[in-house]
Design a protein around this motif. Sequence first.
Motif, PDB file in Angstrom:
ATOM      1  N   SER A   1     -22.743  -1.120  16.295  1.00 30.89           N
ATOM      2  CA  SER A   1     -21.719  -1.800  15.490  1.00 30.89           C
ATOM      3  C   SER A   1     -20.708  -2.547  16.352  1.00 30.89           C
ATOM      4  CB  SER A   1     -21.014  -0.801  14.571  1.00 30.89           C
ATOM      5  OG  SER A   1     -20.417   0.230  15.319  1.00 30.89           O
ATOM      6  N   GLY A   2     -20.318  -1.976  17.451  1.00 25.97           N
ATOM      7  CA  GLY A   2     -19.497  -2.674  18.435  1.00 25.97           C
ATOM      8  C   GLY A   2     -20.305  -2.649  19.709  1.00 25.97           C
ATOM      9  N   PRO A   3     -20.232  -3.649  20.540  1.00 23.25           N
ATOM     10  CA  PRO A   3     -21.105  -3.620  21.710  1.00 23.25           C
ATOM     11  C   PRO A   3     -20.856  -2.402  22.607  1.00 23.25           C
ATOM     12  CG  PRO A   3     -19.565  -5.452  21.858  1.00 23.25           C
ATOM     13  CD  PRO A   3     -19.396  -4.838  20.504  1.00 23.25           C
ATOM     14  N   VAL A   4     -19.608  -1.975  22.713  1.00 25.29           N
ATOM     15  CA  VAL A   4     -19.294  -0.775  23.496  1.00 25.29           C
ATOM     16  C   VAL A   4     -18.236   0.040  22.783  1.00 25.29           C
ATOM     17  CG1 VAL A   4     -19.928  -1.665  25.762  1.00 25.29           C
ATOM     18  CG2 VAL A   4     -17.619  -2.041  24.938  1.00 25.29           C
ATOM     19  N   PRO A   5     -18.221   1.339  22.937  1.00 23.49           N
ATOM     20  CA  PRO A   5     -19.244   2.090  23.649  1.00 23.49           C
ATOM     21  C   PRO A   5     -20.546   2.130  22.854  1.00 23.49           C
ATOM     22  CG  PRO A   5     -17.756   3.605  22.548  1.00 23.49           C
ATOM     23  CD  PRO A   5     -17.217   2.219  22.337  1.00 23.49           C
ATOM     24  N   ALA A   6     -21.634   2.163  23.566  1.00 25.16           N
ATOM     25  CA  ALA A   6     -22.949   2.334  22.943  1.00 25.16           C
ATOM     26  C   ALA A   6     -23.521   3.626  23.520  1.00 25.16           C
ATOM     27  CB  ALA A   6     -23.858   1.156  23.255  1.00 25.16           C
ATOM     28  N   VAL A   7     -23.724   4.605  22.650  1.00 28.09           N
ATOM     29  CA  VAL A   7     -24.140   5.933  23.082  1.00 28.09           C
ATOM     30  C   VAL A   7     -25.621   6.147  22.761  1.00 28.09           C
ATOM     31  CG1 VAL A   7     -23.753   8.409  22.789  1.00 28.09           C
ATOM     32  CG2 VAL A   7     -21.811   6.827  22.731  1.00 28.09           C
ATOM     33  N   PHE A   8     -26.355   6.561  23.779  1.00 22.40           N
ATOM     34  CA  PHE A   8     -27.769   6.912  23.633  1.00 22.40           C
ATOM     35  C   PHE A   8     -27.912   8.384  23.977  1.00 22.40           C
ATOM     36  CE2 PHE A   8     -27.912   2.404  24.133  1.00 22.40           C
ATOM     37  CZ  PHE A   8     -29.068   1.962  23.507  1.00 22.40           C
ATOM     38  N   ILE A   9     -28.597   9.117  23.116  1.00 17.14           N
ATOM     39  CA  ILE A   9     -28.902  10.515  23.377  1.00 17.14           C
ATOM     40  C   ILE A   9     -30.411  10.683  23.254  1.00 17.14           C
ATOM     41  CG2 ILE A   9     -28.576  12.913  22.646  1.00 17.14           C
ATOM     42  CD1 ILE A   9     -25.843  12.053  21.497  1.00 17.14           C
ATOM     43  N   ASN A  10     -31.004  11.231  24.299  1.00 18.10           N
ATOM     44  CA  ASN A  10     -32.448  11.444  24.331  1.00 18.10           C
ATOM     45  C   ASN A  10     -33.222  10.152  24.075  1.00 18.10           C
ATOM     46  OD1 ASN A  10     -34.710  13.030  24.723  1.00 18.10           O
ATOM     47  ND2 ASN A  10     -34.839  13.621  22.567  1.00 18.10           N
ATOM     48  N   GLY A  11     -32.724   9.056  24.638  1.00 19.97           N
ATOM     49  CA  GLY A  11     -33.397   7.767  24.532  1.00 19.97           C
ATOM     50  C   GLY A  11     -33.170   7.011  23.240  1.00 19.97           C
ATOM     51  N   LYS A  12     -32.415   7.591  22.312  1.00 23.06           N
ATOM     52  CA  LYS A  12     -32.187   6.945  21.010  1.00 23.06           C
ATOM     53  C   LYS A  12     -30.741   6.489  20.874  1.00 23.06           C
ATOM     54  CE  LYS A  12     -35.669   9.691  18.660  1.00 23.06           C
ATOM     55  NZ  LYS A  12     -35.935  10.905  19.387  1.00 23.06           N
ATOM     56  N   LEU A  13     -30.566   5.301  20.306  1.00 24.34           N
ATOM     57  CA  LEU A  13     -29.223   4.783  20.059  1.00 24.34           C
ATOM     58  C   LEU A  13     -28.567   5.593  18.957  1.00 24.34           C
ATOM     59  CD1 LEU A  13     -26.978   2.651  20.423  1.00 24.34           C
ATOM     60  CD2 LEU A  13     -28.193   1.262  18.720  1.00 24.34           C
ATOM     61  N   VAL A  14     -27.450   6.238  19.290  1.00 19.10           N
ATOM     62  CA  VAL A  14     -26.667   6.983  18.304  1.00 19.10           C
ATOM     63  C   VAL A  14     -25.683   6.038  17.639  1.00 19.10           C
ATOM     64  CG1 VAL A  14     -24.967   8.826  18.019  1.00 19.10           C
ATOM     65  CG2 VAL A  14     -26.942   9.164  19.502  1.00 19.10           C
ATOM     66  N   GLY A  15     -25.090   5.153  18.430  1.00 15.96           N
ATOM     67  CA  GLY A  15     -24.158   4.172  17.898  1.00 15.96           C
ATOM     68  C   GLY A  15     -22.916   4.061  18.747  1.00 15.96           C
ATOM     69  N   SER A  16     -21.873   3.561  18.108  1.00 15.40           N
ATOM     70  CA  SER A  16     -20.606   3.329  18.776  1.00 15.40           C
ATOM     71  C   SER A  16     -19.623   4.438  18.399  1.00 15.40           C
ATOM     72  CB  SER A  16     -20.088   1.948  18.391  1.00 15.40           C
ATOM     73  OG  SER A  16     -19.038   1.557  19.241  1.00 15.40           O
ATOM     74  N   THR A  17     -18.358   4.179  18.589  1.00 16.19           N
ATOM     75  CA  THR A  17     -17.319   5.191  18.357  1.00 16.19           C
ATOM     76  C   THR A  17     -17.382   5.775  16.953  1.00 16.19           C
ATOM     77  OG1 THR A  17     -15.923   3.939  19.880  1.00 16.19           O
ATOM     78  CG2 THR A  17     -14.847   5.635  18.564  1.00 16.19           C
ATOM     79  N   ASN A  18     -17.469   4.947  15.934  1.00 18.86           N
ATOM     80  CA  ASN A  18     -17.476   5.448  14.551  1.00 18.86           C
ATOM     81  C   ASN A  18     -18.632   6.400  14.295  1.00 18.86           C
ATOM     82  OD1 ASN A  18     -15.181   4.024  13.897  1.00 18.86           O
ATOM     83  ND2 ASN A  18     -16.293   2.345  12.907  1.00 18.86           N
ATOM     84  N   GLU A  19     -19.810   6.049  14.748  1.00 16.07           N
ATOM     85  CA  GLU A  19     -20.980   6.892  14.518  1.00 16.07           C
ATOM     86  C   GLU A  19     -20.863   8.220  15.279  1.00 16.07           C
ATOM     87  OE1 GLU A  19     -21.959   2.741  13.605  1.00 16.07           O
ATOM     88  OE2 GLU A  19     -21.209   3.622  15.450  1.00 16.07           O
ATOM     89  N   VAL A  20     -20.398   8.154  16.519  1.00 18.47           N
ATOM     90  CA  VAL A  20     -20.252   9.371  17.328  1.00 18.47           C
ATOM     91  C   VAL A  20     -19.216  10.299  16.701  1.00 18.47           C
ATOM     92  CG1 VAL A  20     -19.465  10.260  19.568  1.00 18.47           C
ATOM     93  CG2 VAL A  20     -21.028   8.312  19.479  1.00 18.47           C
ATOM     94  N   MET A  21     -18.072   9.740  16.301  1.00 19.51           N
ATOM     95  CA  MET A  21     -17.017  10.567  15.709  1.00 19.51           C
ATOM     96  C   MET A  21     -17.452  11.135  14.357  1.00 19.51           C
ATOM     97  SD  MET A  21     -14.778  10.832  17.935  1.00 19.51           S
ATOM     98  CE  MET A  21     -14.071  10.054  19.351  1.00 19.51           C
TER      99      MET A  21
END
Length: 99
Positions: free
Chosen positions: A62-82
């Motif tokens: 959704s936003g270019p950064v932060p972009a979080v990947f866990i176990n090779g999969k895109l989890v997302g940015s700040t909103n998705e992680v939170m």
Amino acid sequence: MEKIVKLASENGIVIFSKSTCCLCYAVQILFQELRVHPLIYEIDHDPEGKEIEKALTRMGCSGPVPAVFINGKLVGSTNEVMSLHLSGSLIPLLRPYQA
């Protein structure tokens, strides 16, 4: 982009970040408090940073950064992680990587 896929697949947790981004810092601190040590890839220190940023957006971040990947999969940015953290779904994803 090949560099993103390679880093994400070779490391358990990767955060694509910018050194001046406060949201990136907040996600990094959250992970630190949850006792995980992700690879932090500062795209503003990479000559291909703009291309990486565009590729992350094309991948669905959704936003270019932060972009979080866990176990090779895109989890997302700040909103998705939170959102995952608040719902209790983040810690099970991080458990294999906790120190």
